[in-house]
Design an enzyme around this catalytic site. Structure first.
Site, PDB file in Angstrom:
ATOM      1  N   TYR A 141      26.589  59.944 -17.814  1.00  0.00           N
ATOM      2  CA  TYR A 141      27.809  60.451 -18.329  1.00  0.00           C
ATOM      3  C   TYR A 141      29.019  60.076 -18.023  1.00  0.00           C
ATOM      4  CZ  TYR A 141      24.591  64.052 -19.809  1.00  0.00           C
ATOM      5  OH  TYR A 141      23.271  64.667 -20.318  1.00  0.00           O
ATOM      6  N   HIS A 188      28.014  63.293 -28.860  1.00  0.00           N
ATOM      7  CA  HIS A 188      27.235  63.233 -27.844  1.00  0.00           C
ATOM      8  C   HIS A 188      27.724  62.003 -26.655  1.00  0.00           C
ATOM      9  CE1 HIS A 188      24.641  66.497 -29.105  1.00  0.00           C
ATOM     10  NE2 HIS A 188      24.694  65.896 -29.900  1.00  0.00           N
TER      11      HIS A 188
END
EC number: 4.2.1.10
Length: 144
Positions: free
Chosen positions: A24, A102
């Site tokens: 991430y 996302h």
């Protein structure tokens, strides 16, 4: 041009910056939200931001958006993407166009992440672009 946008982030996204940085990155949610607000403001639009780890609160915020005249929703529902009929139904009920976001490419991850309850009703789905996906979604929404 869209004047009111709502950015919703779901469960565990409050941990961005420290949560699995190899997947991430190290950008925090606060950084993403601040950049989103500035990007919208530069185009004369308003960006509201919201994060919650609880499904029902996210549903409530989607309902509030309709009352507040929000014209576009950008949503990273996190794990709820793959499980929440309630969030899908709330988005359908308010009939506000939305983009599903996302950070990672969910299609290259675990099999259970390949199914989205939101994608077929979204205007667009952005995944795998890292946090740039937020910038791209905002740019698209601002130009509608």
């Amino acid at each position: 041009m869209v004047k009111k946008i709502l950015l919703i982030n779901g469960p565990n996204l409050n941990s961005l910056g420290t949560r699995e940085p190899e997947k991430y990155g190290t950008t925090t949610l606060k950084d993403i939200e601040q950049a989103a607000i500035e990007q919208a403001k530069a185009k004369g639009s308003e960006m509201a931001v919201y994060q919650n780890n609880t499904e029902g609160f996210i549903v409530d915020r989607i309902h509030e958006a309709k009352k507040q005249g929000v014209e576009y929703i950008l949503i990273n529902a996190g794990a709820y993407t793959h499980t929440s009929v309630a969030i899908r139904d709330a988005l359908s009920a308010v009939a506000i166009p939305f983009i599903e976001i996302h950070i990672t490419n969910v299609h290259s991850r675990e099999e259970f992440r390949h199914k989205s309850y939101l994608s077929d009703t979204a205007v667009a789905v952005i995944c795998g672009l890292g946090v740039y996906g937020y910038t791209a979604a905002i740019d698209f929404a601002l130009n509608k």
